[in-house]
Design a protein around this motif. Sequence first.
Motif, PDB file in Angstrom:
ATOM      1  N   GLY A  88      -8.900 -27.051  -7.625  1.00  0.00           N
ATOM      2  CA  GLY A  88      -8.078 -27.572  -6.112  1.00  0.00           C
ATOM      3  C   GLY A  88      -6.903 -27.356  -6.102  1.00  0.00           C
ATOM      4  N   GLY A  89      -6.284 -27.520  -7.164  1.00  0.00           N
ATOM      5  CA  GLY A  89      -4.578 -26.923  -7.271  1.00  0.00           C
ATOM      6  C   GLY A  89      -3.872 -28.257  -6.284  1.00  0.00           C
ATOM      7  N   ALA A  90      -3.108 -27.242  -5.433  1.00  0.00           N
ATOM      8  CA  ALA A  90      -2.179 -28.192  -4.685  1.00  0.00           C
ATOM      9  C   ALA A  90      -2.678 -27.587  -3.074  1.00  0.00           C
ATOM     10  N   ASN A  91      -2.534 -28.587  -2.178  1.00  0.00           N
ATOM     11  CA  ASN A  91      -2.470 -28.159  -0.686  1.00  0.00           C
ATOM     12  C   ASN A  91      -1.918 -26.526  -0.350  1.00  0.00           C
ATOM     13  N   ASP A  92      -0.757 -26.221  -0.847  1.00  0.00           N
ATOM     14  CA  ASP A  92      -0.098 -25.139  -0.413  1.00  0.00           C
ATOM     15  C   ASP A  92      -0.275 -23.757  -1.266  1.00  0.00           C
ATOM     16  N   MET A  93      -1.507 -24.102  -2.413  1.00  0.00           N
ATOM     17  CA  MET A  93      -1.807 -23.160  -3.128  1.00  0.00           C
ATOM     18  C   MET A  93      -2.955 -21.943  -2.360  1.00  0.00           C
ATOM     19  N   THR A  94      -2.880 -20.620  -2.543  1.00  0.00           N
ATOM     20  CA  THR A  94      -3.925 -19.714  -2.140  1.00  0.00           C
ATOM     21  C   THR A  94      -5.231 -20.165  -3.114  1.00  0.00           C
ATOM     22  N   ILE A  95      -6.187 -19.563  -2.716  1.00  0.00           N
ATOM     23  CA  ILE A  95      -7.562 -19.615  -3.771  1.00  0.00           C
ATOM     24  C   ILE A  95      -7.185 -18.926  -5.043  1.00  0.00           C
ATOM     25  N   GLU A  96      -6.336 -18.086  -5.107  1.00  0.00           N
ATOM     26  CA  GLU A  96      -6.288 -17.252  -5.990  1.00  0.00           C
ATOM     27  C   GLU A  96      -5.284 -17.906  -7.150  1.00  0.00           C
ATOM     28  N   GLU A  97      -4.449 -18.776  -6.531  1.00  0.00           N
ATOM     29  CA  GLU A  97      -3.521 -19.672  -7.307  1.00  0.00           C
ATOM     30  C   GLU A  97      -4.294 -20.536  -7.848  1.00  0.00           C
ATOM     31  N   ARG A  98      -5.338 -21.194  -6.940  1.00  0.00           N
ATOM     32  CA  ARG A  98      -5.836 -22.242  -7.540  1.00  0.00           C
ATOM     33  C   ARG A  98      -7.207 -21.999  -8.560  1.00  0.00           C
ATOM     34  N   THR A  99      -7.378 -20.679  -8.867  1.00  0.00           N
ATOM     35  CA  THR A  99      -8.511 -20.451  -9.806  1.00  0.00           C
ATOM     36  C   THR A  99      -7.816 -19.688 -11.161  1.00  0.00           C
ATOM     37  N   THR A 100      -6.652 -19.847 -11.228  1.00  0.00           N
ATOM     38  CA  THR A 100      -6.060 -19.237 -12.559  1.00  0.00           C
ATOM     39  C   THR A 100      -6.427 -19.860 -13.821  1.00  0.00           C
ATOM     40  N   GLY A 101      -6.968 -21.070 -13.872  1.00  0.00           N
ATOM     41  CA  GLY A 101      -7.071 -22.104 -15.065  1.00  0.00           C
ATOM     42  C   GLY A 101      -8.556 -21.566 -15.417  1.00  0.00           C
ATOM     43  N   LEU A 102      -9.335 -20.650 -14.845  1.00  0.00           N
ATOM     44  CA  LEU A 102     -10.612 -20.146 -15.441  1.00  0.00           C
ATOM     45  C   LEU A 102     -10.001 -19.254 -16.566  1.00  0.00           C
ATOM     46  N   GLU A 103      -8.806 -18.670 -16.553  1.00  0.00           N
ATOM     47  CA  GLU A 103      -8.549 -17.720 -17.589  1.00  0.00           C
ATOM     48  C   GLU A 103      -8.149 -18.157 -18.997  1.00  0.00           C
ATOM     49  N   ALA A 104      -8.021 -19.570 -18.723  1.00  0.00           N
ATOM     50  CA  ALA A 104      -7.918 -20.366 -20.009  1.00  0.00           C
ATOM     51  C   ALA A 104      -9.138 -20.648 -20.852  1.00  0.00           C
ATOM     52  N   LYS A 105     -10.216 -20.330 -20.174  1.00  0.00           N
ATOM     53  CA  LYS A 105     -11.808 -20.268 -20.909  1.00  0.00           C
ATOM     54  C   LYS A 105     -11.991 -21.777 -21.138  1.00  0.00           C
ATOM     55  N   PRO A 106     -11.710 -22.685 -20.161  1.00  0.00           N
ATOM     56  CA  PRO A 106     -12.096 -24.275 -20.306  1.00  0.00           C
ATOM     57  C   PRO A 106     -13.649 -24.231 -20.478  1.00  0.00           C
ATOM     58  N   ASP A 107     -14.138 -25.567 -20.938  1.00  0.00           N
ATOM     59  CA  ASP A 107     -15.377 -25.759 -21.092  1.00  0.00           C
ATOM     60  C   ASP A 107     -16.125 -26.163 -19.655  1.00  0.00           C
ATOM     61  N   ILE A 108     -15.448 -26.503 -18.788  1.00  0.00           N
ATOM     62  CA  ILE A 108     -15.977 -26.906 -17.289  1.00  0.00           C
ATOM     63  C   ILE A 108     -14.895 -26.454 -16.425  1.00  0.00           C
ATOM     64  N   SER A 109     -15.361 -26.005 -15.151  1.00  0.00           N
ATOM     65  CA  SER A 109     -14.644 -25.846 -13.971  1.00  0.00           C
ATOM     66  C   SER A 109     -14.937 -26.704 -12.817  1.00  0.00           C
ATOM     67  N   GLY A 110     -13.841 -27.456 -12.161  1.00  0.00           N
ATOM     68  CA  GLY A 110     -14.207 -27.903 -10.944  1.00  0.00           C
ATOM     69  C   GLY A 110     -14.432 -26.878  -9.847  1.00  0.00           C
ATOM     70  N   VAL A 111     -15.320 -27.309  -8.612  1.00  0.00           N
ATOM     71  CA  VAL A 111     -15.243 -26.430  -7.702  1.00  0.00           C
ATOM     72  C   VAL A 111     -15.582 -27.340  -6.415  1.00  0.00           C
ATOM     73  N   GLU A 112     -14.779 -26.980  -5.252  1.00  0.00           N
ATOM     74  CA  GLU A 112     -14.949 -27.902  -4.147  1.00  0.00           C
ATOM     75  C   GLU A 112     -16.227 -27.232  -3.408  1.00  0.00           C
ATOM     76  N   SER A 113     -16.693 -28.227  -2.443  1.00  0.00           N
ATOM     77  CA  SER A 113     -18.071 -27.682  -1.822  1.00  0.00           C
ATOM     78  C   SER A 113     -17.428 -27.799  -0.243  1.00  0.00           C
ATOM     79  N   GLY A 114     -16.331 -28.054  -0.026  1.00  0.00           N
ATOM     80  CA  GLY A 114     -15.974 -28.191   1.686  1.00  0.00           C
ATOM     81  C   GLY A 114     -14.510 -28.337   1.726  1.00  0.00           C
TER      82      GLY A 114
END
Length: 276
Positions: A88-114
């Motif tokens: 989700g990041g912050a309101n002013d971030m792009t989708i690309e900026e919001r998804t960089t946490g995936l590079e840290a290989k977490p156990d779980i990722s959040g995803v907004e459905s709307g």
Amino acid sequence: MSAWNSDPAVLTVAVTGADVFRDNNPNIPYTTEEIADSTIEAAAAGATVAHLHVREDDGTPSGRPELFVDAIDRIRAGCDVLTMVSTGGANDMTIEERTTGLEAKPDISGVESGSMNFGDETFITPPPAGRGIIERATEAGIALEVEAFDVGHVISAVRWLEQGILPAPMRINLVFGVPGGIDASPEALEAMLRPLPPETFWTVTCIGRHHQRLMALALVRGAPGIRTGLEDVAYISRGVLAESNAALVEQAVGLAGTLGRELATQEQAKELLGLG
């Protein structure tokens, strides 16, 4: 049907967020070291999942992947808590900026459905972006938790599940009290639960002053998970700022015990979340 208290509840701590700052509560962690230390303390108090955003040292919400990597490396060096990154990041971030946490290989990722209004701003997650996050996380072997702020978000997530876009089992965080999202009330909880398949792992998050009331209601309703932390609430009681994430976790542990719900151990949390 199993009894409402047959399984222990998984306790998530939302450590820092992106929409609260030290003028809301001076104890909010900013740096990766502070985020990790606060997470490790919260895990020792009873949290088994850590929901993570990252910030620059001055508190500005950030999407820099190296910050996610550093925070998660520090957390894993200090405890066994499951790590979950926000997309989700912050309101002013792009989708690309919001998804960089995936590079840290977490156990779980959040995803907004709307998408939604968020106070005076709008928070936009087009369906193709949500599906793209699911695809990226799944390919990387990262589990998913849907973040739902209104009934339509829940229905969209269920549709993704039925279409095979969202892998089973479905994990979903039902968020109450965000301006622009569903209100914090017993009726709202029932409305959010109505569309869910019986096997869904659902967690309840409540922002602001009804935080403890909604957690209590969720626990009695048989919620598989609850969430607390400085992202969600600045005060531990009326007029008293929370000293730490660990203090909020300790309060949630006490609430669960009072209501007759056990909280999951780390191993139980992995099993209940389908990560074993």
